[in-house]
Design a protein around this motif. Structure first.
Motif, PDB file in Angstrom:
ATOM      1  N   UNK A  35       0.816  -1.213   0.000  1.00 50.74           N
ATOM      2  CA  UNK A  35       0.000   0.000   0.000  1.00 50.74           C
ATOM      3  C   UNK A  35       0.847   1.259   0.000  1.00 50.74           C
ATOM      4  N   UNK A  36       2.002   1.222   0.647  1.00 52.18           N
ATOM      5  CA  UNK A  36       2.857   2.406   0.742  1.00 52.18           C
ATOM      6  C   UNK A  36       4.309   1.977   0.559  1.00 52.18           C
ATOM      7  N   UNK A  37       4.766   1.853  -0.675  1.00 53.04           N
ATOM      8  CA  UNK A  37       6.142   1.377  -0.901  1.00 53.04           C
ATOM      9  C   UNK A  37       7.213   2.383  -0.501  1.00 53.04           C
ATOM     10  N   UNK A  38       6.897   3.674  -0.550  1.00 57.21           N
ATOM     11  CA  UNK A  38       7.875   4.703  -0.203  1.00 57.21           C
ATOM     12  C   UNK A  38       7.204   5.780   0.628  1.00 57.21           C
ATOM     13  N   UNK A  39       8.031   6.598   1.263  1.00 53.86           N
ATOM     14  CA  UNK A  39       7.543   7.782   1.947  1.00 53.86           C
ATOM     15  C   UNK A  39       8.558   8.895   1.739  1.00 53.86           C
TER      16      UNK A  39
END
Length: 950
Positions: free
Chosen positions: A439-443
């Protein structure tokens, strides 16, 4: 928590979301057609049906005939159910539709074969022939299933991949053929007494099953990820069917086979499992992350796929060993098959070796390429271990941070981050690591990093997960942050004076009213307007005006207290926010703020040095409004604005405190303007005329048209009252157009009855410039009403010096060609420029009331009025005095050389009926002999005694 501990803890935060809790509810399982409960019910029902069939087959069904029926038509019904189920699913599934259609056709063939078998055994009650239509249908079962499995497999992308796929299938098929030939097929091939067709038919079943099993095994690790659960179930169903076929092929079972036995339960279960495959297995939504397989499933699958050729060779070896152990002569079929398998294995290994060499070379090139990208990238790439220590830093660190990569390697990440930003970074990274990677590979976060020189750089970092740690791709955004701060400053400050602008001032007022000072009623807002600034700007130019504004802003900034806010709202308008100091005495606070405002007024009214030393003066009108409980920022600013306009209306250069009566006056004016907008359409305006009298003869030389508004409440408003309310330019233009048309129409009617006195209409000059009244429309108006030439006088009532005289001159020249005479209204009031008199083509001057009201009492005013009249006489212009309300004024003006007058000394404005009576009489008695002081102070007498006015 220390910086080191925070980094270590965030690096050890769980990578997968934890168990459902109050902050993370467990997601509900989803699948088309129902939830887990319905899927479980379907599985239980399938198991019960298969168990029932198995039990019946084990017990012989109670009678031979029932056993034949269930063994033939029962299998046919199960296969038909599988065919219908796969066909219906194929209509809804687009991606794998051909495969499911092939499975449906394969099941249909099985249903037809079992149906023919039952026709012989149940309906005809005789043994099935050695060669029948059932054999044809059964032989047609395997090919569609094989092609369907090929459709479901992931297609190789290279020729080598296709060759390896074929070799894998042959390796499996050859190994199975070797083993099965050694165990059973050799006996079948040498069965005595059978024809060639019967022998071929006997071998066709196991060979097709071997091919089908080979495809199942070869494609098991190559299946498409689309609807993986349904595909796996279908493969299992086909595998079960092939297993039963293999058992049926063995001579021992085939010789003793009778319909309805336990072997039929396997075929029955395989058909029902294929029917259940597309519908009963849970399907994950397309948007859900794929978690059906554990993290190590792919390496295991790849290992098994790599071992497939060797397992096939091992199976061939076992087949040969079996013959040797049994003391049998190795069959030529086994030898040839084993040789073909070994050859295929060698070819496959050669292809794989070449492919591996190419892949190794490509991998080396890509590694070199990416290493070059990392080494030469302007962004700093850092890898942080799970304990928060930097394990790798790219060489770009020396250019970005001013520190060598070797120096940073081994440093704790928290030691580089500014202490004020560390908490936000820890929070963001912990939240990121707790989220799902799918759902959130990077930030991304932004913080300040310590540079080699000890400064703090604004750095933006993109963060990825890496073996429990982090990969940070960082870049220096210090210049961008500075630019954003500068843009923010420019958006909130006046570019000329650097004071806060209206937006920032309004926000600070809102903060003062809504923060901890919300209960402090001593907070005040000052609105400041520089009186006389416009004259300085027009006389000395915009550069001087800007210089004056900068100096005024500096004085205002220095005059307010620390913590207060001075702002420029636009033009020559300034404002100040005076925060309250907690005084409970409202009167004392008002006195204190008034003193501040007076001090500001005096400060801003001091002389200014502009344009190289030129001294100019302006005054300041200041409006003050205090914040009452519940007062909003917009309301407080509006109140201060109202107070400032009251200060300007009261004489300027003064301080005015807001009072609720100001709002009531504004409300009255607003209501009056709203009623005025509908008055024209409702016919509430009336037209009156005031005669213009010749001071030499007493005759009526013209009539002046004046509009009056009689509202629905019966109130009669004068022009000064309703024109102040009619601040809407469009509505004012409509009113003047109505006045002109009504005046021309009534003048034409009077001319038709013999009264040819010209009518004068007062119009603003800007109305002519805005082309709201083009010359063509005036000509059409005169022609429509047939008004004689010279019967219309237009009085220019606009005193705005910004009106371009060139364009106004052209418009007036065009109007004079139509026979329209032009009068310059309000002459002598100081608003009408002398150069306008010099430039404009006018026929008469109308003296302002200021030159008439004191002409009897003031000798100085008589000299001024006399000088104006002499100028008009030398220019050949007719003169009309307006506001002559007493006979003495008429005598004085006549003595000074004024030719005409209008006012209450003769009559007030008349309606149409009284005007016609006055025109019939055509004369007003003039005043008689009145003693008028001479210019030098000595009195003199002139003319007869006045007659009474009627």
């Amino acid at each position: 928590m220390s910086a080191t501990g925070a980094t270590a803890v965030l690096s050890r935060a769980p990578r997968q979301p934890g168990p459902p809790g109050p902050e993370r509810p467990a997601p509900a399982p989803e699948r088309p057609g129902g939830g887990w409960a319905s899927s479980l019910v379907a599985q239980v029902a399938l198991g019960l049906v298969c168990a029932g069939y198995t039990t019946g087959a084990s017990l012989g069904w109670g009678s031979p005939r029932l056993a034949f029926f269930m063994g033939d038509f029962g299998l046919s019904a199960a296969a038909l159910a599988a065919a219908v189920s796969c066909f219906l699913y194929a209509r809804t599934e687009r991606g794998t539709r051909p495969a499911w259609l092939l499975f449906a056709f394969s099941s249909l063939m099985a249903a037809a074969g079992n149906g023919v078998w039952g026709w012989y055994e149940v309906v005809l009650d005789r043994k099935v022939p050695e060669s029948s239509a059932a054999d044809l249908f059964f032989l047609l079962f395997a090919p569609p299933a094989i092609v369907g499995l090929l459709v479901l497999a992931k297609k190789p992308v290279t020729r080598a991949g296709w060759v390896c796929l074929g070799l894998d299938a042959w390796l499996i098929a050859g190994s199975l053929l070797t083993l099965s030939w050694s165990l059973a097929l050799a006996h079948t091939a040498h069965f005595q007494g059978e024809s060639v067709a019967q022998a071929a038919l006997s071998l066709a079943y196991p060979l097709l099953d071997i091919v089908l099993v080979s495809m199942v095994l070869a494609l098991h690790f190559r299946r498409s990820p689309a609807n993986r659960s349904a595909v796996n179930t279908a493969i299992a169903a086909l595998a079960l069917t092939v297993l039963c076929d293999a058992l049926f092929t063995s001579p021992l079972l085939r010789a003793n086979y009778v319909s309805g036995q336990l072997l039929d339960a396997g075929w029955f279960a395989g058909s029902l499992l294929l029917a259940y495959a597309p519908w009963g297995v849970r399907r994950l939504p397309e948007t859900a992350p794929a978690r059906a397989h554990p993290p190590h499933s792919r390496p295991v699958a790849g290992s098994l796929a790599a071992l497939t050729p060797y397992l096939a060779a091992a199976v061939c070896t076992l087949g040969i060993l079996y013959n040797v152990v049994e003391g049998r002569r190795v069959d030529r079929v086994v030898v040839l098959t084993c040789c073909a398998v070994v050859l295929a294995l060698v070819v496959r290994q050669g292809i794989m070796l070449i492919d591996n060499i190419a892949l190794t070379h490509e991998l080396a090139q890509k590694e070199s390429h990416f290493r070059s990208l990392v080494q030469s990238s302007s962004d700093v790439i850092m890898i942080a271990a799970p304990n928060g220590v930097l394990r790798y830093v790219s060489p770009a660190a020396s250019g970005v941070y001013g520190r060598d990569a070797e120096e940073l390697t081994g440093t704790e990440l928290a030691a580089l981050i500014h202490p004020e930003d560390l908490g936000a970074v820890v929070h963001e990274v912990r939240r990121f690591l707790a989220a799902s990677p799918a759902e959130e590979p990077t930030t991304r976060f932004e913080c300040r990093f310590r540079s080699g020189g000890g400064d703090w750089l604004n750095v933006e970092s993109t963060v990825n997960r890496h073996h429990g740690g982090l990969i940070l791709n960082s870049r220096d955004v210090t210049e961008r942050v500075r630019l954003q701060a500068q843009l923010q400053h420019n958006a909130e400050h006046d570019p000329l004076t650097e004071l806060p602008n209206r937006a920032l001032f309004t926000r600070r007022v809102g903060q003062a009213l809504g923060g901890r000072r919300s209960s402090d009623a001593g907070t005040a807002v000052l609105f400041i307007d520089l009186d006389g600034f416009k004259a300085v700007n027009d006389r000395l130019g915009h550069q001087a005006g800007d210089d004056l504004l900068v100096q005024a802003a500096r004085r205002l900034q220095e005059a307010v207290r620390t913590g207060d806010t001075a702002a420029r709202l636009g033009g020559d308008e300034f404002a100040a926010l005076i925060l309250g100091d907690g005084l409970r005495d409202r009167a004392a606070r008002e006195t204190q703020v008034r003193e501040i405002a007076d001090r500001l007024r005096l400060t801003l009214s001091r002389p200014y040095r502009v344009d190289g030393g030129t001294e100019v003066r302006v005054a300041a009108s200041i409006g003050v409004a205090f914040a009452d409980p519940g007062t909003g920022a917009g309301e407080l600013l509006r109140n201060a604005d109202l107070a400032m306009y009251r200060a300007k209306a009261g004489g300027k250069n003064r301080v005015e405190l807001y009072a609720p009566q100001m709002q009531a006056e504004i409300a009255r004016r607003t209501e009056l303007a709203a009623r005025l907008r509908s008055a024209l359409h409702d016919g509430e305006f009336a037209l009156l005329h005031q005669p213009v009298v010749d001071l030499a003869t007493g005759r009526i030389s013209a009539v002046s048209a004046q509009a009056r508004w009689r509202s629905a409440q019966g109130i009669l408003f004068t022009p000064a009252e309703y024109l102040r309310a009619a601040d809407d330019g469009e509505r004012t233009a409509d009113l003047h157009r109505w006045l002109l048309e009504e005046a021309v129409e009534q003048a034409a009617e009077r001319a038709g009855t013999g009264h040819r006195a010209p009518v004068s209409v007062r119009l603003p000059a800007r109305l002519l410039i805005d082309r709201s009244l083009p010359p063509g429309s005036v000509e059409a108006l005169l022609a429509r009403h047939r008004l004689p030439s010279g019967s219309l006088v237009l009085e220019l009532a606009d005193s705005d010096h910004r009106i371009p005289l060139d364009e106004l001159e052209q418009r007036l020249v065009a109007l004079r060609r139509l026979g329209v005479r032009i009068a310059l209204d309000g002459f002598g009031s100081g608003h009408v420029a002398v150069h306008a008199l010099r430039r404009l083509p006018v026929d008469m001057l109308k003296l302002d009331r200021g030159l008439v009201e004191g002409v009897v009492e003031s000798a100085r005013l008589r000299k001024i009025t006399g000088g104006v009249l002499r100028i008009a006489g030398e220019l050949g212009l007719r003169t009309v005095a307006e506001g002559v309300d007493v006979p003495e004024q008429a005598l004085a003006l006549r003595a000074l050389g004024c030719g005409h007058a209008q006012g209450l000394a003769f009559t007030g404005p008349l309606d149409e009926y009284r005007l016609r009576r006055a025109l019939v009489r055509d004369a007003y008695p003039l005043p008689g002999t009145v003693s008028v002081p001479a210019a030098g102070g000595a009195g003199r007498t002139r003319g007869p005694s006045p007659d009474p006015l009627t």
